[in-house]
Write an enzyme that holds these catalytic residues in place. Sequence first.
Site, PDB file in Angstrom:
ATOM      1  N   GLY A   7       0.840  -1.201   0.000  1.00 51.51           N
ATOM      2  CA  GLY A   7       0.000   0.000   0.000  1.00 51.51           C
ATOM      3  C   GLY A   7       0.868   1.240   0.000  1.00 51.51           C
ATOM      4  CG  MET A  11      -0.326   8.418   5.652  1.00 54.16           C
ATOM      5  SD  MET A  11      -1.329   8.096   7.120  1.00 54.16           S
ATOM      6  CE  MET A  11      -0.092   7.859   8.380  1.00 54.16           C
ATOM      7  CB  SER A 121      -1.257  10.132  14.388  1.00 58.80           C
ATOM      8  OG  SER A 121      -1.702  11.457  14.210  1.00 58.80           O
ATOM      9  CE  LYS A 189      -4.181   7.727  13.968  1.00 61.23           C
ATOM     10  NZ  LYS A 189      -5.263   7.718  13.006  1.00 61.23           N
ATOM     11  CG  HIS A 192      -5.179  10.386  17.834  1.00 62.58           C
ATOM     12  ND1 HIS A 192      -5.525  10.530  16.498  1.00 62.58           N
ATOM     13  CD2 HIS A 192      -4.089  11.165  18.011  1.00 62.58           C
ATOM     14  CE1 HIS A 192      -4.693  11.371  15.909  1.00 62.58           C
ATOM     15  NE2 HIS A 192      -3.814  11.776  16.807  1.00 62.58           N
ATOM     16  CG  ASN A 193      -8.242   9.216  14.159  1.00 64.73           C
ATOM     17  OD1 ASN A 193      -7.133   9.445  14.656  1.00 64.73           O
ATOM     18  ND2 ASN A 193      -8.379   8.804  12.923  1.00 64.73           N
ATOM     19  CD  GLU A 196      -7.961  13.973  13.352  1.00 62.36           C
ATOM     20  OE1 GLU A 196      -8.664  13.690  12.362  1.00 62.36           O
ATOM     21  OE2 GLU A 196      -6.850  13.448  13.568  1.00 62.36           O
TER      22      GLU A 196
END
Length: 325
Positions: A7, A11, A121, A189, A192-193, A196
């Site tokens: 992938g 990122m 992230s 995570k 975390h999002n 956000e």
Amino acid sequence: MQLGIIGLGRMGANIARRLMRDGHMTVVYDRSAEAVAAVVADGGAGASGLEDFVAKLAKPRAIWVMLPAGGPTEGTITELASLLEAGDIIIDGGNSFYKDDIRRAKTLSGKGLHYVDVGTSGGVWGLERGYCMMIGGEADIVTHLDPIFATLAPGIGTIDRTRGRNSPDDRAERGYIHAGPAGSGHFVKMVHNGIEYGLMQAYAEGFDILKMKNSAELPADERYDLNMADIAEVWRRGSVVSSWLLDLTALALASDAELSHYSGSVADSGEGRWTVQAAIEEAVPIPVLATALFARFRSREEHTYADRMLSAMRFGFGGHVEIPQ
């Protein structure tokens, strides 16, 4: 250390490049031959398919899957499992649902394979800034992979150390943690999002209030024609609400104060919903995070200045395109 990466999107390709800059070796695969060729040009070894990819990796193999959550990740991991051998490691660095990680780890363990979930992230800026990582999996496997994580992480940098912190493990200060067993990395995570979402919504609503202060609905002597770009810029410098999200907001406003390049139809990639679901399971009240998620749903029906600001921030940190057609 050698790492295989599947992938090479926004990122994945930069993860490969950051590793290679520090002397690690990468074998890369993507359905796009052009994406593979671009990383090969920077020093990676390319593969033409999954079988070729696996064959080019030294044992025990370590493979980082950086694909969209759901079908693409699930199908790739299932196919990989049929090609790998006991002792090999599969790392999911995307935004998978943590309960899927728990299931996968159990299934792969039965085949002698190790599974590590990495909440990653950093978005499109990670090549230069590094990636903050929240890692779940077996402690000895995470330790084995530490050279990879240490390179990808931002490092201590110029951030002041936290007064009173006295931990023998400095990984958190360097930008990554071993959160716990399988699924814990993506769980951290996920939250975390969710946070956000709330932070972004607060900025967007605040700037919407500032923008609408020149509304014709207000008395003439109470109207202000405020400069959004200047306000974002001054708040960046020493204010209590300064942050990287505000930096990205200022960047967007500097070139287009009306944010007319953005649609205002704001997507949600799943983590906000999962955070709300987790809060329901734990009976934890999260009015701010839930409202921020629902605001994104509403944005797909009517678009405000605040919604365009959310689109601008999402493009700033993650390259998410919500540009008017």
